[in-house]
Design an enzyme around this catalytic site. Structure first.
Site, short mmCIF file in Angstrom:
data_model
loop_
_atom_site.label_atom_id
_atom_site.label_comp_id
_atom_site.label_asym_id
_atom_site.label_seq_id
_atom_site.Cartn_x
_atom_site.Cartn_y
_atom_site.Cartn_z
N TYR A 108 5.80 9.08 4.53
CA TYR A 108 6.43 10.38 4.67
C TYR A 108 7.59 10.51 3.68
O TYR A 108 7.77 9.66 2.81
CB TYR A 108 6.84 10.60 6.13
CG TYR A 108 5.62 10.63 7.04
CD1 TYR A 108 4.67 11.64 6.91
CD2 TYR A 108 5.38 9.63 7.97
CE1 TYR A 108 3.52 11.67 7.71
CE2 TYR A 108 4.23 9.65 8.77
CZ TYR A 108 3.32 10.67 8.63
OH TYR A 108 2.17 10.69 9.41
N ARG A 127 -0.35 1.98 21.25
CA ARG A 127 -1.53 2.47 21.95
C ARG A 127 -1.74 1.84 23.33
O ARG A 127 -2.32 2.49 24.21
CB ARG A 127 -2.77 2.27 21.07
CG ARG A 127 -2.73 3.13 19.82
CD ARG A 127 -4.01 3.06 19.00
NE ARG A 127 -3.94 3.97 17.86
CZ ARG A 127 -4.95 4.20 17.03
NH1 ARG A 127 -6.10 3.57 17.19
NH2 ARG A 127 -4.81 5.05 16.03
#
Length: 363
Positions: A180, A318
């Site tokens: 990013y 996760r």
């Protein structure tokens, strides 16, 4: 087990060595990036972990690059965050909750920017696709930020940090990883600038350094974390000799006495294949402060190994999606629930996001 011992993070006592990793899950308004009320339950049910780090939150309009992700720069967004953070504090007031400050840079599309061209360090398009309101579209060639725009973006990060504490967060994490905007400046393959923000390790680091310094003007240093991904290939990261750049960046972070350094050292998210992976042991030698390790630590055994190698806390992603009480399950040897379907990871409504039973509710 070391996993279930306490430690200190600034003024906070962390009840165990497990953190909720920042994960983009959508569940915000499409046009205005306002977080939906369901986030209150999502985060407050995960306080079995010792530290919570929010999903990335946009610091301004140009930061937007992910459909239905939240911001923290408008009054409407701030008002929506207040009850979310309050719910976490009501669930366990001793669990620190940090907001991850995010600017996607070139990992965006004009359809998410009100028709404007995304911005970056240079004009090089990233590989990959953006989730836009009308479906997936390839990332576009970005426009290089001007020096004046870089200075303004630094101030936007600063204001976002002020906003985060205003709505009740305990601190902030600067997202400089995973390809990013800030990572695009750190990465020599994508930073081709010839001004003071490119052309050397020192110049490539300057933008991130100025963001950190700006935040330290308004926050104690123990309320600021930084996230880097030295091994990461996501969004096309990785360059020849990149390990030398990251050795410099990590060493430079020592001067700020940060609350923590969050490093994606694991390779489960992909490796860029330039040289050898930077190991957690090597990172521990470079960095003197509090380390949060991340990526692929999906078992108690792997967490214990990371703690032995040099991590102070390990961030879990996760495994927490279908196990909001993950710390309790691991500590008691309880069976984990099956992973939620992948199509519910990033977008959707309440399904796969809230109303996920804890072990004691299942038994």
């Amino acid at each position: 087990m070391a996993t279930f011992t306490t430690t200190k993070l600034g003024s906070h006592t962390i009840k165990n060595r497990l953190a909720l990793a920042p994960m983009t899950r959508g569940r915000s308004t499409r046009d205005t990036a306002v977080p939906l009320p369901s986030k209150a339950e999502h985060y407050s049910t995960r306080t079995s972990l010792g530290l919570l780090i929010s999903e990335g939150v946009f610091v301004n309009d140009s930061a937007r690059g992910w459909l239905e992700a939240p911001g923290i720069y408008t009054e409407e967004q701030l008002e929506a965050w207040k009850p979310i953070v309050a719910a976490v504090k009501e669930a366990d007031a001793d669990v620190p909750f940090f907001a991850q400050l995010w600017h996607t840079g070139a990992a965006s599309h004009k359809d998410l920017q009100n028709g404007k061209q995304p911005v970056s360090s240079s004009d090089i398009a990233l590989p990959g696709e953006s989730h836009t309101p009308t479906g997936k579209k390839p990332y576009e060639a970005p426009r290089p930020l001007t020096i004046e725009e870089i200075k303004q973006t630094v101030q936007d990060f600063k204001q976002a940090a002020i906003n985060a504490l205003e709505v009740g967060f305990d601190g902030v994490e600067i997202h400089a990883a995973n390809g990013y905007l800030l990572n695009q400046f750190l990465e020599p393959k994508y930073n081709k600038r010839t001004d003071i923000y490119g052309g050397s390790k020192e110049n490539n680091f300057r933008f991130l350094k100025e963001v950190i310094e700006a935040l330290l003007e308004v926050l104690p240093s123990d309320k600021v974390g930084v996230r880097l991904s030295p091994n990461g290939a996501f969004n096309g990261m990785g360059s020849e000799g990149i390990d030398e750049y990251f050795r410099y960046y990590i060493t430079e972070l020592n001067q700020f006495n940060l609350g923590y350094f969050h490093v994606i050292d694991g390779l489960a998210f992909g490796f860029h294949n330039f040289g050898e992976p930077m190991t957690l042991a090597e990172i521990r030698e470079l960095y003197n402060g509090f380390i949060v390790a991340n990526c692929g630590y999906d078992s108690l055994e792997k967490v214990e190994q990371a703690l032995e190698t040099g991590a102070d806390v390990v961030a879990i992603g996760r495994s927490t999606l279908s196990n909001p009480d993950l710390a309790e399950r691991w500590q008691n040897g309880w069976e984990l629930s099956e992973m939620i379907p992948y199509e519910l990871f990033y977008f959707g409504d309440d399904e796969g996001y809230v109303n996920i039973p804890k072990y004691q509710q299942q038994s």
